[in-house]
Enzyme design. Structure first.
Site, PDB file in Angstrom:
ATOM      1  N   SER A  50       0.858  -1.189   0.000  1.00 18.55           N
ATOM      2  CA  SER A  50       0.000   0.000   0.000  1.00 18.55           C
ATOM      3  C   SER A  50       0.898   1.244   0.000  1.00 18.55           C
ATOM      4  O   SER A  50       2.110   1.147   0.227  1.00 18.55           O
ATOM      5  CB  SER A  50      -0.859  -0.001   1.264  1.00 18.55           C
ATOM      6  N   ASP A  82      -0.830  -1.422  -4.192  1.00 19.23           N
ATOM      7  CA  ASP A  82      -2.199  -1.638  -3.720  1.00 19.23           C
ATOM      8  C   ASP A  82      -2.841  -0.280  -3.406  1.00 19.23           C
ATOM      9  O   ASP A  82      -2.266   0.523  -2.670  1.00 19.23           O
ATOM     10  CB  ASP A  82      -2.115  -2.503  -2.450  1.00 19.23           C
ATOM     11  N   SER A 212      -9.721 -11.457   3.271  1.00 17.75           N
ATOM     12  CA  SER A 212      -9.214 -12.277   4.376  1.00 17.75           C
ATOM     13  C   SER A 212     -10.342 -13.108   4.965  1.00 17.75           C
ATOM     14  O   SER A 212     -11.491 -12.650   5.049  1.00 17.75           O
ATOM     15  CB  SER A 212      -8.611 -11.378   5.472  1.00 17.75           C
ATOM     16  N   ASP A 254      -4.539  -9.197   3.431  1.00 13.02           N
ATOM     17  CA  ASP A 254      -3.636  -8.451   4.300  1.00 13.02           C
ATOM     18  C   ASP A 254      -3.915  -8.801   5.765  1.00 13.02           C
ATOM     19  O   ASP A 254      -3.027  -9.243   6.498  1.00 13.02           O
ATOM     20  CB  ASP A 254      -3.832  -6.942   4.050  1.00 13.02           C
TER      21      ASP A 254
END
Ligand code: G3H
Ligand code: 13P
Ligand code: ZN
Length: 307
Positions: A50, A82, A212, A254
């Site tokens: 990121s 990202d 996730s 993540d």
């Protein structure tokens, strides 16, 4: 191998009906764990940073680590930015050596999203870098925007967007959200919307953010070591694996790695209060991350032996 863009890995993933994990990293340890687990399973992988990760570790450091680790293995590795928010974010990543960038202009009015995305595509493609963009809004906090509910991707708009921007992959909103607490009530993933988007865009690789799984086991292991994750939950594994067998080609992860890494460090320190050797608790953290990555490759993405 050299880092590569997303073209070939996504084409193979669509043809083979599997997905590729796109794992966030902010340091050498997480990156090493992701690449080792992927290499052990002979799976292609996307590693991503990121803008926050870049601010934390430095763009040149992150690129150098990814390039040098990629050279030592025989699996395809793509390095993705990202949630780039601006043209400048994407240009900085491309110039530094990223091989795929995401321009996330999904919070802008539609025509502005198109204009900015097209500008990024033009620059990226001139450097052989591929581009992901997003349509729709994920519930929860998506960087600077926060939404109380999903604004699902509209399949007709998705078609128009892909044709007009020339992007290489499209992130869609079908019910997932970022972070460790995804669903207040029952988990709902709109696989019907995914099917409609697939029908309109049969050759476009689709991307799932906020994917996730925050499994009970992961949460229990973390809580055992003192991590406070009350009420944490993620995308149910069965729903995610169904999405992966369709056109979802890239699955962003993540939070699961953050939980695993933190658990590993705490576990080592809880059991070895005298230890101050950084390598020892980082090794324990890397082991936890590797387990999560391997499990997903083998049981959810089905990308084992697809390198
Ligand atoms: O989607 C965003 C990622 O989870 C990155 O998180 O901004 O804390 O690095 P971060
Ligand atoms: P999670 O918070 O579900 O891991 O999502 C990560 C993500 O989408 C990164 O872009
Ligand atoms: Zn995301």
């Amino acid at each position: 191998m050299e880092l590569q863009n997303s073209n070939e890995i996504f084409k193979k993933a669509i043809d083979g009906k599997y997905a590729i994990g796109a794992f966030n990293f902010v340091n050498m340890e997480v990156l090493k764990a992701i690449i080792e687990a992927s290499n052990d399973n002979n799976s292609p992988v996307i590693v991503q940073c990121s803008t926050g990760a870049i601010k934390y570790a430095g763009v040149d450091t992150l690129v150098a680590m990814a390039k040098s680790m990629a050279k030592n293995v025989n699996i395809p590795i793509c390095l993705n930015l990202d949630h780039g928010k601006t043209f400048e974010d994407c240009k900085m990543a491309i110039d530094a050596g990223f091989t795929n960038v995401m321009i996330d202009a999904s919070s802008l009015p539609y025509e502005e999203n198109i204009a900015l995305t097209k500008r990024v595509v033009e620059y990226a493609h001139s450097k052989n870098v591929t581009v992901e963009a997003e349509l729709g809004v994920l519930a929860g906090v998506e960087e600077d925007i926060s939404a109380s509910h999903n604004i699902y991707t509209d399949p007709d708009q998705a078609y128009d967007f892909v044709k007009r921007t020339g992007i290489d992959s499209l992130a869609i909103a079908i019910g997932t959200s970022h972070g460790t607490h995804k669903f207040k009530g029952d988990a709902i993933l709109r696989l019907d919307i995914l099917a409609q988007i697939e029908e309109k865009l049969p050759t476009t690789p689709l991307v799932l953010h906020g994917a996730s799984t925050v499994t009970k086991k992961l949460v229990e292991n973390a809580e055992k070591q003192g991590v406070m994750l009350d009420g944490a939950n993620g995308v149910p594994e069965n729903m995610l694996s169904e999405a992966c067998s369709k056109h979802i080609c890239k699955v962003n992860v993540d939070s699961d790695l953050k939980i695993a890494y933190t658990t590993g460090i705490r576990k080592h320190l809880n059991e070895n209060a005298e230890n101050v050797d950084i390598r020892k608790y980082n090794t324990s953290a890397m082991e936890e991350v590797k387990k999560v990555v391997a499990h997903k490759i083998q049981n959810i993405f089905n990308s084992k032996n697809m390198a």
